[in-house]
Design a protein around this motif. Structure first.
Motif, mmCIF file in Angstrom:
data_model
loop_
_atom_site.group_PDB
_atom_site.id
_atom_site.type_symbol
_atom_site.label_atom_id
_atom_site.label_comp_id
_atom_site.label_asym_id
_atom_site.label_seq_id
_atom_site.Cartn_x
_atom_site.Cartn_y
_atom_site.Cartn_z
ATOM 1 N N THR A 77 0.831 -1.209 0.000
ATOM 2 C CA THR A 77 0.000 0.000 0.000
ATOM 3 C C THR A 77 0.867 1.262 0.000
ATOM 4 O O THR A 77 0.509 2.268 -0.607
ATOM 5 N N GLN A 78 2.007 1.186 0.654
ATOM 6 C CA GLN A 78 2.933 2.323 0.626
ATOM 7 C C GLN A 78 3.424 2.564 -0.793
ATOM 8 O O GLN A 78 3.474 3.695 -1.274
ATOM 9 N N CYS A 93 1.910 1.693 -3.584
ATOM 10 C CA CYS A 93 0.781 2.209 -4.377
ATOM 11 C C CYS A 93 0.590 3.699 -4.122
ATOM 12 O O CYS A 93 0.310 4.471 -5.044
ATOM 13 N N PHE A 94 0.715 4.125 -2.870
ATOM 14 C CA PHE A 94 0.591 5.548 -2.527
ATOM 15 C C PHE A 94 1.560 6.385 -3.350
ATOM 16 O O PHE A 94 1.182 7.396 -3.955
ATOM 17 N N PHE A 95 2.811 5.958 -3.392
ATOM 18 C CA PHE A 95 3.803 6.778 -4.080
ATOM 19 C C PHE A 95 3.667 6.703 -5.599
ATOM 20 O O PHE A 95 3.997 7.661 -6.301
ATOM 21 N N TYR A 140 0.773 6.553 -7.196
ATOM 22 C CA TYR A 140 -0.297 7.493 -7.508
ATOM 23 C C TYR A 140 0.122 8.936 -7.224
ATOM 24 O O TYR A 140 -0.304 9.864 -7.909
ATOM 25 N N LEU A 141 0.969 9.126 -6.207
ATOM 26 C CA LEU A 141 1.480 10.473 -5.932
ATOM 27 C C LEU A 141 2.327 10.954 -7.109
ATOM 28 O O LEU A 141 2.242 12.110 -7.529
#
Lengths: 262, 261
Positions: B37-38, B40-42, B44-45
């Motif tokens: 999930t970390q 995926c966060f970056f 999309y960021l």
């Protein structure tokens, strides 16, 4: 014999103040709420603005503050009762005449409440280090959105605590929700970038509406009061669900005498 | 022979004793899912900021996935001993310190590799990042070296645990420093010059560049220099960690502060 009715308001106020003070002195909890805005505001500065400032950085600072509030909730909120269990006072709290939800709710709201340091840190950080002028378009809805956001995230923390009370590793389970919520709630990442099916999912989480309210008040676009109202609606839903879970699990723990063992 | 036993069996037993995620469910929930999930966060960021491409963030954050178990696993090697009140017994034992703590490092390296490989594989599938078959072996070496350098930093963090209790805070500080300044999520050319220079001495900086190059089709020969640099960083942090462990041990013995730091 007269049954004493516990003064709920006084219990909740005292609980909130006590836990807020304790958390304000915890190095780990302070790190959680202070590091997030610094880290993510820095990320936003170098990624979004290529080293230049601007109004977007104010929104990014606010977003990183909300990220700090959520981080505090996942780090401590889910395992709030585990702390009481470890201190050996969980049974006393459950057995006391005060409704247990009135004991737990101030704890989770205090955990979210220290996130106010997060918001302030983010804004001060971008002002001092990146020279960004802190211009909030509508201060009244902004100031109203802060407690609404904190309160609704605290209520969500209450739901987590209630749902995970039977797990010894509750705080680890709570941590699973940190990055996903940061990602889907429109904090630093606009929801338009995400897969379409995630947007309705984000509506279930308080940070989504809190951030919308704060962003609308900061930029003067959108309807902050509607978003604040949604924070209130979600809070009521979280509280009802959390109270139901708490009642169910406590009844089960009392029947099997496993409150201190789970 | 005794040192070999302390290195391998001693390290394995201590890791099992102090490892808080032996149950598969907990391992998945606390290590495998958050690393994904970390990442995926970056990704999309990065898309939101229009910086680089998905492969940039997938390759970098897959290596950072090794940092979490390395940093916190190693710090728990000291904090866990203190919690179970066996730290004094460990320190007073005649076991060779280098072998003792390197033995505790080996399972952390393996764990870091497992989490990193998992994250890279799943993320590549999710975001459609193609990894050439010929890159698999060099990638395995890259991941292994990166995990080793993270464990070296974790060893340094663990040594600080002999002096300060808040190793969890320190571990998080180091993790976020890597996320920000090791070229994982911010391209080094976007950082001020002095930050980019400092990044050369951080774990994962060279490994991330090598990983991205390999995913992009580079050969092993083209990334050999980067892997050598990562190996130097790994050895440097490991030696630093062992040295500070020895220093703080002597200081703690002198001040009788081992259990109260």
């Amino acid at each position: 014999m007269t049954t004493l009715k516990p003064p709920i308001a006084r219990v909740m106020r005292a609980g909130f103040v006590l836990h807020f003070k304790m958390l304000s002195r915890s190095p780990f909890d302070l790190y959680v709420v202070l590091a997030s805005p610094i880290i993510f505001a820095t990320l936003a500065y170098f990624l979004f603005t290529a080293g230049k400032g601007g109004a977007n950085l104010v929104v990014a600072a606010v977003a990183s503050g909300v990220m700090g509030i959520w981080s505090s909730t996942t780090a401590q909120g889910a395992g709030a009762l585990q702390s009481q269990r470890r201190l050996g006072i969980l049974e006393i709290l459950v057995a006391s005449p005060t409704p247990f939800w009135a004991v737990v709710l101030p704890i989770t709201v205090a955990i979210a409440g220290i996130g106010v340091y997060s918001l302030v840190t983010g804004l001060v950080y971008v002002r001092l280090l990146f020279g960004v002028h802190i211009a909030i378009h509508d201060w009244l809805p902004f100031l109203a959105a802060v407690p609404a956001t904190i309160g609704s995230i605290g209520a969500l923390g209450f739901l987590f605590t209630s749902a995970l009370v039977r797990f010894r590793t509750a705080f680890m389970i709570g941590n699973v929700f940190e990055w996903p919520v940061w990602m889907i709630c429109g904090l630093l990442i606009p929801v338009t970038v995400l897969p379409a099916w995630l947007q309705p999912v984000s509506w279930l989480f308080a940070p989504t509406w809190g951030m919308r309210a704060l962003r609308a008040a900061t930029l003067g676009a959108g309807s902050p009061w509607v978003d604040i109202a949604m924070c209130g609606v979600l809070s009521i839903g979280y509280l009802i669900a959390g109270a139901v879970f708490l009642r169910l699990f406590l009844r089960s723990a009392r029947a099997s005498a496993t409150l201190s063992l789970s | 022979m005794r040192n070999l036993r302390v290195l391998t069996i001693g390290g394995y037993i201590s890791y099992r004793a102090l490892f808080g995620w032996l149950r598969p469910t907990m391992y998945v929930l606390t290590l495998l899912i958050p690393s994904l999930t970390q990442l995926c966060f970056f990704v999309y960021l990065g898309r939101a900021a229009h910086v680089e491409n998905d492969a940039f963030f997938v390759a970098g954050n897959a290596l950072v996935a090794a940092a979490t178990p390395s940093l916190f696993g190693m710090s728990h090697a000291i904090a866990g001993e203190r919690y179970t009140q066996t730290l004094s017994l460990l320190i007073v034992s005649p076991a060779n310190r280098v072998v003792l703590f390197l033995g505790r490092s080996l399972p952390a390296i393996v764990n870091g590799i497992v989490v990193s490989v998992w994250t890279l594989g799943i993320a590549a599938a999710i975001f459609g990042v193609h990894i050439p078959l010929g890159a698999l072996a060099p990638l395995a070496l890259t991941i292994g070296l990166s995990a080793f350098s993270c464990v070296g930093l974790g060893l340094f963090n663990a040594s600080l645990g002999l002096r300060w209790r808040e190793t969890a805070v320190l571990g998080n500080v180091f993790l976020y420093l890597l996320l920000l300044f090791a070229g994982i999520n911010i391209p080094l050319d976007r950082l001020p010059g002095w930050m980019a220079t400092l990044a050369q001495g951080l774990p994962l900086t060279h490994g991330a560049r090598a990983c991205r190059a390999l995913v992009g089709g580079a050969s092993f020969g083209q990334v050999g220099g980067l892997l050598a640099a990562e190996a130097v960083v790994a050895v440097t942090y490991t030696v630093l960690g062992l040295a500070t462990l020895r220093y703080f041990e002597v200081e703690a013995r002198r001040g009788a502060a081992l259990e109260v730091a």
